[in-house]
Scaffold this active site. Structure first.
Site, PDB file in Angstrom:
ATOM      1  N   LYS A 197      37.598  39.247  38.893  1.00 34.68           N
ATOM      2  CA  LYS A 197      38.972  38.997  38.428  1.00 34.68           C
ATOM      3  C   LYS A 197      39.833  38.530  39.603  1.00 34.68           C
ATOM      4  CE  LYS A 197      42.826  41.407  38.110  1.00 34.68           C
ATOM      5  NZ  LYS A 197      43.849  40.372  38.350  1.00 34.68           N
ATOM      6  N   GLU A 270      38.900  47.539  50.221  1.00 32.83           N
ATOM      7  CA  GLU A 270      39.506  46.911  51.403  1.00 32.83           C
ATOM      8  C   GLU A 270      40.997  46.869  51.120  1.00 32.83           C
ATOM      9  OE1 GLU A 270      41.299  44.932  53.570  1.00 32.83           O
ATOM     10  OE2 GLU A 270      40.253  43.035  53.149  1.00 32.83           O
ATOM     11  N   CYS A 304      46.034  41.326  55.185  1.00 32.90           N
ATOM     12  CA  CYS A 304      45.872  42.788  55.275  1.00 32.90           C
ATOM     13  C   CYS A 304      45.763  43.236  56.722  1.00 32.90           C
ATOM     14  CB  CYS A 304      44.666  43.229  54.466  1.00 32.90           C
ATOM     15  SG  CYS A 304      43.212  42.259  54.777  1.00 32.90           S
ATOM     16  N   GLU A 401      53.530  48.725  54.935  1.00 34.96           N
ATOM     17  CA  GLU A 401      53.012  47.361  54.957  1.00 34.96           C
ATOM     18  C   GLU A 401      54.038  46.445  54.286  1.00 34.96           C
ATOM     19  OE1 GLU A 401      49.564  46.471  52.493  1.00 34.96           O
ATOM     20  OE2 GLU A 401      48.734  45.353  54.166  1.00 34.96           O
TER      21      GLU A 401
HETATM   22  P1  NDP Z   1      47.496  44.886  43.948  1.00 37.59           P
HETATM   23  O1  NDP Z   1      46.707  45.931  44.636  1.00 37.59           O
HETATM   24  O2  NDP Z   1      48.255  45.276  42.727  1.00 37.59           O
HETATM   25  O3  NDP Z   1      46.559  43.669  43.529  1.00 37.59           O
HETATM   26  C1  NDP Z   1      45.244  43.438  43.940  1.00 37.59           C
HETATM   27  C2  NDP Z   1      44.356  43.101  42.746  1.00 37.59           C
HETATM   28  O4  NDP Z   1      44.179  44.243  41.912  1.00 37.59           O
HETATM   29  C3  NDP Z   1      44.939  42.041  41.828  1.00 37.59           C
HETATM   30  O5  NDP Z   1      43.897  41.269  41.286  1.00 37.59           O
HETATM   31  C4  NDP Z   1      45.625  42.883  40.779  1.00 37.59           C
HETATM   32  O6  NDP Z   1      45.911  42.174  39.623  1.00 37.59           O
HETATM   33  C5  NDP Z   1      44.604  43.972  40.581  1.00 37.59           C
HETATM   34  N1  NDP Z   1      45.138  45.197  39.981  1.00 37.59           N
HETATM   35  C6  NDP Z   1      46.429  45.596  39.862  1.00 37.59           C
HETATM   36  N2  NDP Z   1      46.488  46.802  39.250  1.00 37.59           N
HETATM   37  C7  NDP Z   1      45.222  47.183  38.990  1.00 37.59           C
HETATM   38  C8  NDP Z   1      44.618  48.328  38.396  1.00 37.59           C
HETATM   39  N3  NDP Z   1      45.344  49.362  37.943  1.00 37.59           N
HETATM   40  N4  NDP Z   1      43.273  48.402  38.304  1.00 37.59           N
HETATM   41  C9  NDP Z   1      42.510  47.378  38.766  1.00 37.59           C
HETATM   42  N5  NDP Z   1      43.017  46.267  39.334  1.00 37.59           N
HETATM   43  C10 NDP Z   1      44.350  46.163  39.452  1.00 37.59           C
HETATM   44  O7  NDP Z   1      48.460  44.208  44.971  1.00 37.59           O
HETATM   45  P2  NDP Z   1      49.815  43.423  44.643  1.00 37.59           P
HETATM   46  O8  NDP Z   1      49.468  42.043  44.319  1.00 37.59           O
HETATM   47  O9  NDP Z   1      50.659  44.166  43.645  1.00 37.59           O
HETATM   48  O10 NDP Z   1      50.552  43.525  46.044  1.00 37.59           O
HETATM   49  C11 NDP Z   1      51.287  44.702  46.367  1.00 37.59           C
HETATM   50  C12 NDP Z   1      51.112  45.048  47.819  1.00 37.59           C
HETATM   51  O11 NDP Z   1      49.750  45.325  48.083  1.00 37.59           O
HETATM   52  C13 NDP Z   1      51.466  43.939  48.784  1.00 37.59           C
HETATM   53  O12 NDP Z   1      52.816  43.895  49.044  1.00 37.59           O
HETATM   54  C14 NDP Z   1      50.647  44.320  49.975  1.00 37.59           C
HETATM   55  O13 NDP Z   1      51.341  45.283  50.719  1.00 37.59           O
HETATM   56  C15 NDP Z   1      49.403  44.933  49.382  1.00 37.59           C
HETATM   57  N6  NDP Z   1      48.271  43.982  49.300  1.00 37.59           N
HETATM   58  C16 NDP Z   1      47.254  44.117  50.175  1.00 37.59           C
HETATM   59  C17 NDP Z   1      46.217  43.212  50.163  1.00 37.59           C
HETATM   60  C18 NDP Z   1      45.092  43.294  51.104  1.00 37.59           C
HETATM   61  O14 NDP Z   1      44.472  42.278  51.369  1.00 37.59           O
HETATM   62  N7  NDP Z   1      44.752  44.448  51.602  1.00 37.59           N
HETATM   63  C19 NDP Z   1      46.197  42.091  49.237  1.00 37.59           C
HETATM   64  C20 NDP Z   1      47.280  42.077  48.294  1.00 37.59           C
HETATM   65  C21 NDP Z   1      48.267  42.975  48.358  1.00 37.59           C
HETATM   66  P3  NDP Z   1      47.329  41.397  39.579  1.00 37.59           P
HETATM   67  O15 NDP Z   1      47.310  40.342  40.598  1.00 37.59           O
HETATM   68  O16 NDP Z   1      47.411  40.840  38.259  1.00 37.59           O
HETATM   69  O17 NDP Z   1      48.379  42.451  39.820  1.00 37.59           O
END
Ligand code: NDP
Length: 498
Positions: A197, A270, A304, A401
């Site tokens: 996904k 991660e 990240c 973060e």
């Molecule tokens: P999320 O953790 O929500 O998103 C990461 C992925 O998980 C997306 O594909 C998201 O879908 C999906 N997801 C969201 N909720 C669920 C759930 N309950 N169960 C399974 N999968 C889920 O990150 P955000 O995009 O909301 O970003 C928020 C914050 O997270 C950022 O500001 C940053 O601080 C951090 N972040 C860290 C990352 C990293 O590389 N370590 C990457 C991205 C964000 P969808 O996109 O539709 O929400």
């Protein structure tokens, strides 16, 4: 220090350069008005009958209609992946699997300009980065894991590695295609099938990748792509997969871990980071300034492992900050498709709100803000590269973060103090050390609680090198031989690493 200041004075500030715009053409990308879910080797209509619009964050222009996959769609994708695993992929000769991975790598190289333009359009990152970093690294991951596919017995001698079955993979929006490559390449090399996904805001490169899979003639069902928001991710976590690999926020990572506890399903996480970039007074100052800029402003700070905390040795604080501020005035913020752009658009309205909230908190708590003069486009989501000085360790901007182009500067006097401050975070993903002394690098590396430590450089990636975190940054490694292990089961008492 006096010497440094003198040197600093002699370096003239760059004159005001006027750049002509150098836009990369969008013509190479053909978008469908509406996409389906990629299940069993073809695009199918979602049973949910639900769609949303994906946009270009730099212009807010709608790009395409994307399915919001529901639980039924996810279940279909998982059962299709299961059939593909049982009906051929698990018994295919390892060299056959390698063949497909090589083909995918070659096609990504051939179509790299198309992918780079699409990645910048849908994600907001500068074309310079998608062209020179995301695409070459994505192809390199497929090449690298193609090489392991028929050598698993050598990678894990006497452990009889075998595939787990179906891997469910959930990726974020900051490196859409690269994260896809990090997840799909080792899973296939290890003999698994996949349901992936992509993030809600950046589905387009994953959907174009489906075309690469067809071009490579990968057997139907081996890789399935289901689009949608967090609800689709949650449905995938609950589904009948054998393993979940997740990259994203610590909050969602924790929720997934709770959901999978006791199920026996494997998990790698991660998650976020709050990395320290530690600058000693004996470093090459100008290189360090470039490293600081690359560490936090690369990909708008949506990284990240971004070096969002700068720890500067007190004796060089002033000349370093002066050089850094001067360098910031030369960064070009704007159209991601312009080849001159250094800092592109923020990925979404939601992320921009989060950055703005934390920056406001930084000002309120008493930190001093610096932002270079900068003209931002009228439409789209933008944030000026920002430096906060006078930051205390307890401030939210030093703890949380931000995931944006915002740097918090702290100081230290001794190496011990640097280690203590660097480790004063719930995260443990990465760190940077800048010094001319090799012995100090090793001394620091032994004490820093971080999965990756860069010395006199930052944000360098190689598919052969494992990447992952400690503490709230998650567990499990991606990349290298280590990256195969979470996708394998082993005979006897030894089990795959989580
Ligand atoms: P999320 O953790 O929500 O998103 C990461 C992925 O998980 C997306 O594909 C998201 O879908 C999906 N997801 C969201 N909720 C669920 C759930 N309950 N169960 C399974 N999968 C889920 O990150 P955000 O995009 O909301 O970003 C928020 C914050 O997270 C950022 O500001 C940053 O601080 C951090 N972040 C860290 C990352 C990293 O590389 N370590 C990457 C991205 C964000 P969808 O996109 O539709 O929400």
């Amino acid at each position: 220090m006096a010497e440094l200041e003198k040197r600093g004075d002699r370096t003239p500030a760059p004159p005001k350069w006027e750049y002509a715009s150098a836009p990369e053409s969008r013509e190479i990308v053909t978008l469908d008005e509406r996409y389906g879910l990629f299940i069993g080797g073809e695009f199918v209509e979602p049973r949910s009958d639900d769609f949303y619009t994906t946009i270009a964050p730099a212009s807010e222009e709608p790009l395409a209609e994307i399915p919001q996959a529901g639980p039924e769609d996810v279940a279909l994708a998982v059962s299709t992946a299961r059939e593909a695993f049982e009906d051929g992929w698990s018994s295919a000769a390892p060299a056959e699997r390698a063949k497909y991975l090589y083909r995918i790598a070659r096609i990504l190289q051939e179509r790299s300009r198309e992918f780079a333009v699409l990645e910048s359009l849908n994600g907001g990152k500068p074309i310079r980065e998608s062209r020179d970093v995301d695409l070459p690294l994505a192809a390199a991951h497929f090449f690298y894991y193609a090489g392991w596919a028929d050598k698993l017995e050598y990678a894990f001698p006497h452990r009889r590695p075998k595939a787990l079955g179906v891997a469910g993979q959930i990726i974020p929006w900051n490196f859409p295609l690269l994260m896809l490559a990090w997840k799909i390449a080792p899973a296939l090399a290890a003999g698994n099938t996949v349901v992936l996904k992509p993030a809600e805001t950046t589905p387009l490169s994953a959907l174009l990748f489906c075309d690469v899979l067809r071009q490579a003639e990968l057997p139907p069902g081996v890789v399935n792509i289901v689009t949608g928001d967090g609800r689709t991710g949650a449905a995938l976590v609950k589904s009948d997969v054998d393993k979940i690999a997740f990259t994203g926020s610590t909050e969602v990572g924790k929720a997934i871990q709770r959901e999978l506890a006791g199920t026996g399903r494997k998990l790698t996480l991660e998650l976020g980071g709050k990395a320290a970039n530690i600058i000693f007074d004996d470093c090459a100052l100008d290189q360090a300034v470039e490293g600081i800029v690359n560490g936090i402003y690369f990909n708008q700070g949506h990284v990240c492992c971004a070096a969002s905390r700068l720890l500067v040795q007190e004796s060089i604080y002033e000349p370093l900050i002066e050089k850094l501020k001067r360098r910031l005035t030369t960064l070009r913020v704007g159209d991601p498709l312009d080849k001159n752009t250094d800092v592109g658009a923020i990925n979404s309205r939601q992320q921009l709100d989060k950055i703005e909230e934390l920056v406001a908190a930084g000002k309120e708590e008493g930190a001093e803000i610096y932002q270079p003069p900068c003209r931002l486009p009228e439409k789209g989501y933008w944030f000026v590269p920002t430096v906060f000085t006078n930051v205390a360790q307890s401030y939210r901007i030093a703890q949380e973060e931000i995931f944006g182009p915002v740097l918090s500067v702290l100081t230290f006097r001794t190496p011990d103090e640097a280690v203590e401050k660097a480790n004063n975070t719930p995260y443990g993903l990465s760190a940077g050390v800048w010094t001319e002394k090799g012995s100090r690098i090793l001394w620091m590396a032994q004490r820093l609680e971080a999965g990756v430590i860069w010395a006199n450089t930052y944000n360098r990636f190689d598919p052969a090198s494992p990447f992952g975190g400690y503490k709230e940054s998650g567990f499990g490694r991606e990349g290298g031989r280590h990256g195969l292990e979470p996708y394998l089961a082993f005979d006897g008492s030894e089990s795959a690493g989580g």
